[in-house]
Motif scaffolding. Structure first.
Motif, short mmCIF file in Angstrom:
data_model
loop_
_atom_site.label_atom_id
_atom_site.label_comp_id
_atom_site.label_asym_id
_atom_site.label_seq_id
_atom_site.Cartn_x
_atom_site.Cartn_y
_atom_site.Cartn_z
N VAL A 35 1.21 -1.18 0.28
CA VAL A 35 0.07 -0.20 0.27
C VAL A 35 0.91 1.24 0.24
CG1 VAL A 35 -1.71 1.46 1.08
CG2 VAL A 35 -1.49 -1.11 1.44
N ARG A 36 2.09 1.43 0.92
CA ARG A 36 2.95 2.34 1.27
C ARG A 36 3.60 2.22 -0.47
NH1 ARG A 36 5.83 3.58 5.20
NH2 ARG A 36 5.88 1.93 5.89
N GLU A 37 4.07 1.62 -1.37
CA GLU A 37 4.50 2.05 -2.51
C GLU A 37 3.32 2.26 -3.88
OE1 GLU A 37 6.79 -1.53 -4.64
OE2 GLU A 37 6.82 -0.23 -5.81
N ARG A 38 2.06 1.74 -3.42
CA ARG A 38 0.64 1.58 -4.01
C ARG A 38 0.94 3.43 -4.22
NH1 ARG A 38 -0.67 0.06 -8.40
NH2 ARG A 38 -3.39 1.46 -8.16
N LEU A 39 0.58 4.28 -3.33
CA LEU A 39 -0.21 5.29 -2.67
C LEU A 39 1.11 6.50 -3.55
CD1 LEU A 39 -0.92 5.39 1.29
CD2 LEU A 39 -2.24 5.83 -0.75
N GLU A 40 2.48 5.83 -3.48
CA GLU A 40 3.37 7.03 -4.46
C GLU A 40 3.49 6.32 -5.81
OE1 GLU A 40 7.10 6.16 -0.84
OE2 GLU A 40 7.10 5.55 -2.87
N LEU A 41 2.81 5.72 -6.48
CA LEU A 41 2.77 5.42 -7.67
C LEU A 41 1.89 5.84 -7.96
CD1 LEU A 41 3.34 1.11 -8.73
CD2 LEU A 41 4.79 2.72 -9.35
N THR A 42 0.19 5.73 -7.69
CA THR A 42 -0.73 6.51 -7.77
C THR A 42 -0.77 7.57 -7.78
OG1 THR A 42 -1.82 5.70 -5.77
CG2 THR A 42 -1.69 4.02 -7.74
N GLY A 43 0.17 8.07 -6.90
CA GLY A 43 -0.44 9.87 -6.90
C GLY A 43 -0.92 10.74 -5.63
N VAL A 44 -1.05 9.97 -4.53
CA VAL A 44 -1.83 10.38 -3.65
C VAL A 44 -1.58 11.73 -3.00
CG1 VAL A 44 -3.01 9.65 -1.34
CG2 VAL A 44 -3.16 8.00 -3.80
N ARG A 45 -2.23 12.37 -2.44
CA ARG A 45 -1.50 13.66 -1.85
C ARG A 45 -2.08 13.90 -0.65
NH1 ARG A 45 -3.46 15.45 -7.33
NH2 ARG A 45 -4.97 16.41 -6.01
N ALA A 46 -1.42 12.83 0.30
CA ALA A 46 -1.72 13.23 1.96
C ALA A 46 -0.47 14.29 2.94
CB ALA A 46 -1.73 11.48 1.45
N THR A 47 -1.16 14.52 3.60
CA THR A 47 -0.18 15.74 4.37
C THR A 47 0.39 14.06 5.23
OG1 THR A 47 -2.35 16.18 5.32
CG2 THR A 47 -1.50 17.41 3.76
N GLU A 48 -0.09 13.57 5.56
CA GLU A 48 0.32 12.74 6.88
C GLU A 48 -0.45 10.77 6.65
OE1 GLU A 48 -1.68 14.50 10.83
OE2 GLU A 48 -0.46 12.20 11.90
N LEU A 49 0.37 9.77 6.91
CA LEU A 49 -0.07 8.62 6.21
C LEU A 49 0.64 7.73 8.14
CD1 LEU A 49 0.98 8.07 2.87
CD2 LEU A 49 -1.12 7.92 3.89
N ARG A 50 0.04 7.15 7.89
CA ARG A 50 -0.10 5.84 9.37
C ARG A 50 -0.25 4.51 8.62
NH1 ARG A 50 0.77 6.57 14.91
NH2 ARG A 50 0.08 4.57 14.80
N PHE A 51 0.96 3.72 8.77
CA PHE A 51 0.93 1.95 8.74
C PHE A 51 1.31 1.31 10.13
CE2 PHE A 51 2.90 4.38 5.25
CZ PHE A 51 1.94 4.59 4.16
N ASP A 52 -0.11 0.79 10.38
CA ASP A 52 -0.40 0.30 11.74
C ASP A 52 -0.41 -1.37 10.87
OD1 ASP A 52 0.53 2.48 13.10
OD2 ASP A 52 -1.77 2.56 13.24
N LEU A 53 -0.05 -2.05 11.97
CA LEU A 53 -0.85 -3.48 12.18
C LEU A 53 -0.88 -3.28 13.83
CD1 LEU A 53 2.78 -6.07 11.17
CD2 LEU A 53 0.00 -4.92 10.12
N ILE A 54 -2.55 -4.14 13.99
CA ILE A 54 -3.51 -2.98 15.05
C ILE A 54 -3.01 -4.05 16.20
CG2 ILE A 54 -5.33 -3.39 16.43
CD1 ILE A 54 -6.49 -1.93 13.91
N GLY A 55 -2.92 -4.56 17.75
CA GLY A 55 -2.19 -5.48 18.18
C GLY A 55 -0.33 -5.48 18.55
N ILE A 56 0.47 -4.97 17.26
CA ILE A 56 1.78 -3.99 17.73
C ILE A 56 2.41 -3.56 17.62
CG2 ILE A 56 3.74 -6.05 16.07
CD1 ILE A 56 1.91 -7.57 15.45
N ASP A 57 1.94 -2.55 16.08
CA ASP A 57 2.73 -1.79 16.52
C ASP A 57 1.28 -0.23 16.74
OD1 ASP A 57 2.29 -1.75 13.83
OD2 ASP A 57 4.34 -1.70 12.95
N SER A 58 0.72 -0.38 16.44
CA SER A 58 -0.65 0.67 15.99
C SER A 58 -0.86 1.83 17.24
CB SER A 58 -2.05 -0.50 15.73
OG SER A 58 -2.55 -0.13 17.18
N ILE A 59 0.26 1.34 18.21
CA ILE A 59 0.21 2.80 19.49
C ILE A 59 1.14 3.33 19.61
CG2 ILE A 59 -0.68 3.12 21.79
CD1 ILE A 59 -3.24 1.38 21.28
N HIS A 60 1.76 2.46 20.44
CA HIS A 60 3.20 2.64 20.39
C HIS A 60 4.73 2.65 19.80
CE1 HIS A 60 2.10 3.63 24.82
NE2 HIS A 60 1.39 2.29 24.62
N GLY A 61 3.30 2.11 18.88
CA GLY A 61 4.85 2.20 17.43
C GLY A 61 6.33 1.19 18.24
#
Length: 447
Positions: free
Chosen positions: A343-369
């Protein structure tokens, strides 16, 4: 010495309804107060009012009133609530309609307005507290500006005989302070009693939090009966002394510990809790357990109220898009991480204009990173992928969730349960307004 019993029927807009009915039917109370208005809630309500002038009150107003109007009316219990949100007049009209449909004649309803100060704030050149910039610079992004009113207009409504008082933005403790001022005839400059009454209001304003809901922590702070948690009652005496309790047999607990936690909830300085009515001092408050689910509170005081009112300024900040998908079984975490990279690569390839992005695995790093994650010590058997981003338009926000959904057939094996959403972000800032510039008004209707 005269005393009254005040019940807290809700601690937020979406709160449970049955505990309020229990209070009305079994609480032996004289007042039932519903606190249902958060900062963003009123901004969202302003948006609803703009789309439909007959809307803008709390979405659960009808359900709550249909549940409690009859038991309150038959027992002489008066209702005070901020469920009017952005449109107390429309809320009052809806309550009258409900009362008539229930056959309740003679019900007097007062609508308190005057908290909407958007035009005054903009035209007066007032500034945002957090940035120092003029409020007007937010221009067409402004959604709302509501001043925190005090108890005075609510007291006026009660003196006029209102059975139901519905308002918009007032300070939360003021909803509970108003019945005390009215019943006991306290002066609006009796800072000591107003401080005591504000302490009672602060203890009750979050409803189930003080009866053990927010307090519960299994194995550390066990609380029984949370599925049928009883909401709190304050027995308040004319001198401002009070006991916090609940309906006998209801779930939860009222202890010195639950009361201490609630007293410290959302206050910055216990010696200076600033409200429109008084600067309350909780630094010498004590609690004493008088019996099961009965805690006496003492020691609150107060000093002169501020000359300005806090104003919550709502504005359209951005849009948030989100997508989620699950992976389970052996290698679930590896597949989840691969999904995030895709998804990270697809957002770059398709030119999605986001001012802030988070990529989380809930239960592993979604709160404290990565900082506090224990991932790797024990491999989870299932994982939930979440990608969320902020954008300047709804169209761009929608594209974020879409890329997660396409993982169904274009990503790692066996992804399931994909969901996506996109929404406006209404953010809040603050301003201070001289209190004389806010003009509270009370209007009455009768069923």
């Amino acid at each position: 010495m005269k005393s009254i019993r005040i019940g807290s029927g809700a601690g937020y807009s979406g709160d449970r309804i049955e505990p309020a009915v229990e209070l009305a039917e079994q609480g032996d109370i004289q007042y039932l107060v519903f606190e249902c208005l958060a900062e963003r809630t009123i901004a969202i309500a302003q948006g609803a009012k703009r789309k439909d002038p007959a809307k803008g009150y709390d979405p659960l107003l009808e359900a709550r009133m249909r549940a409690v109007l009859e038991p309150c009316h038959s027992r002489g219990i008066r209702i005070v609530t901020n469920m009017g949100a952005a449109n107390p007049a429309a809320g009052a009209a809806k309550i009258r309609e409900i009362a008539r449909s229930l056959g309740l004649e003679g019900l007097k309803i007062a609508a308190v307005s005057g908290d909407d100060v958007l035009e005054t704030l903009v035209s007066g050149g007032h500034r945002i507290e957090e940035t120092g910039a003029p409020v007007a610079e937010l221009a067409d992004r402004l959604v709302s500006a509501n001043a925190y009113l005090g108890a005075a207009p609510l007291v006026e409504a009660l003196r006029a005989g209102a059975d139901v008082v519905i308002t918009g933005r007032v300070a939360d403790p003021a909803l509970f302070l108003a019945p005390q001022i009215f019943e006991f005839g306290w002066s609006m400059e009796d800072w000591d009693r107003l401080g005591k009454g504000t302490a009672v209001g602060h203890l009750l304003e979050c409803a189930g939090q003080v009866t053990g809901g927010y307090f519960a922590d299994p194995g550390v702070k066990d609380v029984a009966g949370l599925a049928r948690l009883g909401f709190p009652i304050a027995e308040v005496a004319e001198d401002g002394s009070a006991v916090i309790t609940k309906v006998a047999g209801s779930g939860g607990a009222v202890t010195t510990a639950t009361c201490k936690e609630q007293l410290l909830y959302e206050i910055h300085d216990p010696s200076a809790y600033v409200t429109p009515d008084v600067v309350a001092d909780f630094s010498h408050v004590t609690f004493a357990q008088e019996g099961p689910d009965r805690v006496r509170v003492a020691g609150a005081s107060g000093r002169k109220r501020p000359d300005t009112l806090k104003v919550s300024v709502g504005y359209l900040d951005s849009y948030i898009g989100e997508g989620q998908i699950s992976y389970a079984g052996p290698g679930a975490v590896a597949r989840g991480r691969l999904a995030l990279e895709i998804v990270r690569e697809r957002l770059e390839l398709t030119g999605v204009r986001a001012t802030e992005l988070r990529f989380d695995l809930i239960g592993i790093d979604s709160i404290h990173g990565d900082a506090l994650s224990t991932a790797g010590e024990q491999e989870p058997y299932e994982v939930r992928v979440r990608v969320v981003g902020r954008a300047d338009s709804m169209a761009e926000a929608v594209r974020i969730g879409n890329e997660v959904e396409t993982l169904y057939t274009n990503g790692p094996a066996s992804g399931g349960g994909a969901t996506k959403s996109a929404k406006e972000v209404v953010a809040m800032l603050s301003a201070l307004l001289p209190r004389a510039l806010a003009k509270p008004a009370v209007d009455h209707v009768e069923a």
